[in-house]
Design a protein around this motif. Structure first.
Motif, PDB file in Angstrom:
ATOM      1  N   GLN A 109      25.032  -7.904 -26.802  1.00 56.58           N
ATOM      2  CA  GLN A 109      24.732  -9.051 -25.950  1.00 56.58           C
ATOM      3  C   GLN A 109      25.461 -10.324 -26.381  1.00 56.58           C
ATOM      4  O   GLN A 109      25.713 -11.188 -25.530  1.00 56.58           O
ATOM      5  CB  GLN A 109      23.222  -9.337 -25.954  1.00 56.58           C
ATOM      6  N   HIS A 110      25.770 -10.475 -27.671  1.00 52.17           N
ATOM      7  CA  HIS A 110      26.212 -11.784 -28.150  1.00 52.17           C
ATOM      8  C   HIS A 110      27.547 -11.822 -28.869  1.00 52.17           C
ATOM      9  O   HIS A 110      28.072 -12.905 -29.083  1.00 52.17           O
ATOM     10  CB  HIS A 110      25.131 -12.388 -29.053  1.00 52.17           C
TER      11      HIS A 110
ATOM     12  N   LYS B 199      20.208 -11.352 -16.261  1.00 50.70           N
ATOM     13  CA  LYS B 199      19.722 -12.111 -17.429  1.00 50.70           C
ATOM     14  C   LYS B 199      20.086 -13.579 -17.212  1.00 50.70           C
ATOM     15  O   LYS B 199      21.244 -13.898 -16.970  1.00 50.70           O
ATOM     16  CB  LYS B 199      20.353 -11.572 -18.720  1.00 50.70           C
TER      17      LYS B 199
ATOM     18  N   ASN C  21      22.736 -16.390 -21.445  1.00 48.39           N
ATOM     19  CA  ASN C  21      23.221 -15.581 -22.564  1.00 48.39           C
ATOM     20  C   ASN C  21      24.456 -16.229 -23.181  1.00 48.39           C
ATOM     21  O   ASN C  21      25.348 -16.672 -22.472  1.00 48.39           O
ATOM     22  CB  ASN C  21      23.559 -14.159 -22.108  1.00 48.39           C
ATOM     23  N   THR C  22      24.494 -16.224 -24.503  1.00 48.99           N
ATOM     24  CA  THR C  22      25.606 -16.821 -25.240  1.00 48.99           C
ATOM     25  C   THR C  22      26.443 -15.746 -25.917  1.00 48.99           C
ATOM     26  O   THR C  22      25.892 -14.852 -26.561  1.00 48.99           O
ATOM     27  CB  THR C  22      25.056 -17.785 -26.319  1.00 48.99           C
TER      28      THR C  22
ATOM     29  N   LYS D 173      12.077 -20.509 -32.062  1.00 39.27           N
ATOM     30  CA  LYS D 173      11.356 -21.049 -30.904  1.00 39.27           C
ATOM     31  C   LYS D 173      10.007 -20.363 -30.696  1.00 39.27           C
ATOM     32  O   LYS D 173       9.063 -20.973 -30.222  1.00 39.27           O
ATOM     33  CB  LYS D 173      12.211 -20.910 -29.638  1.00 39.27           C
TER      34      LYS D 173
ATOM     35  N   HIS E 267      18.702 -11.524 -33.059  1.00 40.98           N
ATOM     36  CA  HIS E 267      18.309 -12.327 -31.890  1.00 40.98           C
ATOM     37  C   HIS E 267      19.068 -13.640 -31.904  1.00 40.98           C
ATOM     38  O   HIS E 267      19.320 -14.198 -32.973  1.00 40.98           O
ATOM     39  CB  HIS E 267      16.785 -12.540 -31.952  1.00 40.98           C
ATOM     40  N   PHE E 268      19.449 -14.124 -30.720  1.00 35.06           N
ATOM     41  CA  PHE E 268      20.091 -15.436 -30.592  1.00 35.06           C
ATOM     42  C   PHE E 268      19.031 -16.424 -30.158  1.00 35.06           C
ATOM     43  O   PHE E 268      18.431 -16.259 -29.093  1.00 35.06           O
ATOM     44  CB  PHE E 268      21.224 -15.359 -29.559  1.00 35.06           C
TER      45      PHE E 268
HETATM   46  P1  T3P Z   1      17.911 -11.978 -27.024  1.00 30.38           P
HETATM   47  O1  T3P Z   1      16.612 -12.157 -27.753  1.00 30.38           O
HETATM   48  O2  T3P Z   1      18.080 -10.609 -26.426  1.00 30.38           O
HETATM   49  O3  T3P Z   1      19.085 -12.358 -27.900  1.00 30.38           O
HETATM   50  O4  T3P Z   1      15.636 -16.590 -25.170  1.00 30.38           O
HETATM   51  C1  T3P Z   1      15.674 -15.473 -24.344  1.00 30.38           C
HETATM   52  C2  T3P Z   1      17.048 -14.819 -24.378  1.00 30.38           C
HETATM   53  O5  T3P Z   1      18.019 -15.798 -24.002  1.00 30.38           O
HETATM   54  C3  T3P Z   1      17.421 -14.304 -25.764  1.00 30.38           C
HETATM   55  O6  T3P Z   1      17.883 -12.967 -25.732  1.00 30.38           O
HETATM   56  C4  T3P Z   1      18.577 -15.184 -26.184  1.00 30.38           C
HETATM   57  C5  T3P Z   1      19.094 -15.783 -24.904  1.00 30.38           C
HETATM   58  N1  T3P Z   1      19.665 -17.117 -25.111  1.00 30.38           N
HETATM   59  C6  T3P Z   1      21.036 -17.204 -25.356  1.00 30.38           C
HETATM   60  O7  T3P Z   1      21.734 -16.191 -25.406  1.00 30.38           O
HETATM   61  N2  T3P Z   1      21.580 -18.448 -25.529  1.00 30.38           N
HETATM   62  C7  T3P Z   1      20.832 -19.592 -25.544  1.00 30.38           C
HETATM   63  O8  T3P Z   1      21.390 -20.698 -25.742  1.00 30.38           O
HETATM   64  C8  T3P Z   1      19.404 -19.472 -25.333  1.00 30.38           C
HETATM   65  C9  T3P Z   1      18.545 -20.697 -25.343  1.00 30.38           C
HETATM   66  C10 T3P Z   1      18.880 -18.218 -25.109  1.00 30.38           C
END
Ligand code: T3P
Length: 126
Positions: free
Chosen positions: A11-12, A40, A43-44, A65, A121-122
């Protein structure tokens, strides 16, 4: 089955892209399976080598968070691309805004073996 660390990388992580085009997020969100079942919303993607991202796990400890204590903030800015779903975009046509940024990032880490952390996790960018 995909582990949390593998999911984080899918994902990242995008270390080998330095310049992104306007269609980057539309292509990448689809290619990395984040438009399956729903779009979604945010996503970053991180354009840095994995070892630099995993090194964040030994940098500044910050609260996540969701209240958990295993988040870490990068001491230096990283090259990232934020993808955010455009207003009015309706599944299955997931239409994203692509924004290239240089910011510190916050990731969650867990231990795969004692003393070997991995990113799972991001949490955000600051
Ligand atoms: P994941 O937990 O799968 O990495 O916060 C909910 C989802 O949004 C989380 O997914 C991370 C993603 N997110 C980003 O990718 N970039 C951001 O700047 C923020 C705030 C959330």
């Amino acid at each position: 089955k995909e582990s949390q660390a593998e999911k984080f990388q899918r994902q990242h992580m995008d270390p080998n892209t330095s310049t992104v085009t306007a269609s980057y997020c539309n292509e990448m969100m689809k290619r990395r399976s984040m438009t399956v079942g729903r779009c979604k919303p945010v996503n970053t993607f991180i354009h840095e080598p994995l070892h630099k991202v995993e090194a964040i796990c030994s940098q500044e400890n910050v609260r996540c968070k969701n209240g958990q204590s295993n988040c870490y903030k990068s001491s230096s800015k990283m090259r990232i691309t934020d993808c955010s779903l455009k207003k009015g975009s309706k599944y299955p046509k997931c239409d994203y805004e692509t924004k290239q940024l240089q910011k510190s990032i916050i990731v969650a880490c867990t231990y795969k073996h004692i003393r070997i952390p991995e990113t799972v996790h991001f949490d955000g960018s600051v």
